[in-house]
Design a protein around this motif. Structure first.
Motif, PDB file in Angstrom:
ATOM      1  N   SER A 125      -6.504  -0.638  -0.259  1.00 43.25           N
ATOM      2  CA  SER A 125      -6.295  -1.185  -1.599  1.00 43.25           C
ATOM      3  C   SER A 125      -7.422  -0.776  -2.549  1.00 43.25           C
ATOM      4  CB  SER A 125      -6.160  -2.708  -1.529  1.00 43.25           C
ATOM      5  OG  SER A 125      -7.203  -3.219  -0.732  1.00 43.25           O
TER       6      SER A 125
ATOM      7  N   SER B 174      -6.670  -2.697   4.934  1.00 49.05           N
ATOM      8  CA  SER B 174      -7.293  -3.432   3.820  1.00 49.05           C
ATOM      9  C   SER B 174      -8.155  -2.479   2.997  1.00 49.05           C
ATOM     10  CB  SER B 174      -8.099  -4.625   4.332  1.00 49.05           C
ATOM     11  OG  SER B 174      -9.024  -4.190   5.292  1.00 49.05           O
TER      12      SER B 174
ATOM     13  N   VAL C 158       0.860  -1.183   0.000  1.00 46.07           N
ATOM     14  CA  VAL C 158       0.000   0.000   0.000  1.00 46.07           C
ATOM     15  C   VAL C 158       0.892   1.227   0.000  1.00 46.07           C
ATOM     16  CG1 VAL C 158      -1.587   1.346   1.416  1.00 46.07           C
ATOM     17  CG2 VAL C 158      -1.912  -1.124   1.188  1.00 46.07           C
TER      18      VAL C 158
END
Ligand code: CU
Lengths: 270, 131
Positions: free
Chosen positions: A171, A168, A80
């Protein structure tokens, strides 16, 4: 000092020789040896803890004139990209891989750990663990040029579940709203995408900070200005005045409405 | 030097020299061993680390040897110091005065060297890998 005063004042008959010898032996030999040994052992026992490995997450941070390129490398999952702000989970040892593409910088977050230099051509390692949730301010601690003093980075420690959800979520591209569409068009038209990346758009530049989640940051330009529309507009219009010698051109010719539209767009990227 | 009945400058500096050599052996062993075994270990991200038993054994052996030599020195110096029937400050320009002075100085240096050698070896007990 009081012992010294006592010694000089009470020179009545000199000390008993055996007493003096014993004093030297215990006070001058045994006592320091025991104290130093205890301190040495205490210190040595702490050393392996200081150098423990990370627990999975590695964050690559590159110091660049005059900002921080941040890449999260989770154990499982895609990397990331971000910039100028570092988020870590509370209670977990996080490994940092520190590099620099230009000159020597130094990664220093005093509340969390010691400073480690970022040296061109090397990767230095540091492991940090935040014990409490909160924001820990860090700075560049090695003079690196005109805007060295304007090169800060907060480390934001989040509870582990929050952090995992946040990571998460990174993304996915930021949500886009209709009212910022104009700003996005202007952003792309003015060539900002040559240097900046915004995931999910044509902007894929690598020169400057990734702006995918720019709206989440508290500040602009590595702690230089607060992240507010007026200030974003100002940063774009007079970049070099706000932050001398940055590798981003100023855009003095852009009309104010356009600047504010771009600022609105960037600020909405959350 | 060993079994010498006369104290001299060589007996005086033996213990600190042993301390210095012991430091050198420990330092070189640890750094060479770690440089070789850690060549492709990813520092700080790995979970298992190269075994350093060999380096520790070398340091232990060097420490025992060094302490042994210093102990011999100490015994010899004790003899020199006690041989003459003189008391401090050992400033008579006589054989006994010299024996006493050198012997006592050597004893002190031996004590210091013993502590030095132990302090040099301690990290090998508490730090169990190359980090
Ligand atoms: Cu700097």
């Amino acid at each position: 000092m009081s012992v010294a005063v006592y010694a000089t004042r009470s020179s009545s008959g000199g000390l008993d020789e055996r007493l003096a010898k014993r004093f030297i032996l215990w006070g001058g030999v045994a006592f320091p040896t025991v104290v130093l040994t205890a301190l040495l052992i205490y210190g040595l026992r702490l050393m392996p803890v200081l150098r423990a490995s990370g627990e999975g997450l590695t964050i690559a941070v590159a110091g660049e004139q005059f900002w921080w390129r941040v890449t999260y490398q989770p154990k499982d999952g895609p990397p990331v990209r971000s910039a100028n702000e570092v988020r870590v989970p509370v209670g977990e040892r996080v490994a940092f891989a520190l590099t620099s593409p230009d000159v020597i910088h130094s990664f220093w977050n005093p509340s969390l750990g010691g400073k480690v230099d970022m040296i061109p051509g090397r990767e230095n390692r540091l492991v940090l663990k935040a014990e409490k949730a909160g924001v820990y301010r860090g700075v560049c601690a090695e003079f690196c040029g005109a805007s060295h003093a304007l090169m800060a980075f907060p480390v934001i420690a989040m509870e582990k579940p929050d952090f995992d959800a946040w990571l998460s979520g990174q993304s996915r591209p930021a949500a886009e709203a209709a009212e910022t569409a104009q700003g996005k068009t202007l952003f792309l038209q003015n060539g900002c995408g040559a240097c900046h990346a915004v995931a999910g758009t044509e902007a894929r530049g690598e020169v400057g900070p990734d702006l995918t989640r720019f709206g989440e940051r508290a500040t602009i330009g590595a702690g230089t200005l607060p992240n507010e529309p007026e200030q974003i507009a100002r940063f774009i219009r007079e970049t070099d005045t706000v932050k001398p010698r940055v590798k981003m051109p100023a855009y003095p010719a852009l009309p104010r409405e356009d600047l504010l539209a771009i600022a609105g767009y960037l600020g909405s990227l959350k | 030097m060993i079994a010498s009945t006369r104290a001299n400058l060589v007996t005086l500096i033996t213990a600190p020299t042993v301390w210095a050599l012991h430091f050198l052996v420990c330092y070189v062993t640890a750094s060479a061993y770690c440089a070789k075994t850690m060549a492709d270990a990813r520092v700080f991200t790995g979970t298992s680390w190269p075994d350093i038993t060999v380096a520790r054994a070398v340091i232990a052996a060097a420490t025992v040897l060094a302490l042994g030599i210093i102990a011999l020195c100490l015994r010899q110096a004790w003899g020199h110091w006690r041989s003459g029937d003189v008391d401090p400050p050992f400033d008579e320009p006589s054989f006994e005065g010299r024996q006493g002075f050198l012997g006592f100085s050597t004893i002190l240096l031996c004590g210091l060297s013993i502590i030095g050698v132990i302090f040099v070896a301690l990290p090998a007990i508490f730090i169990g890998d190359c980090r």
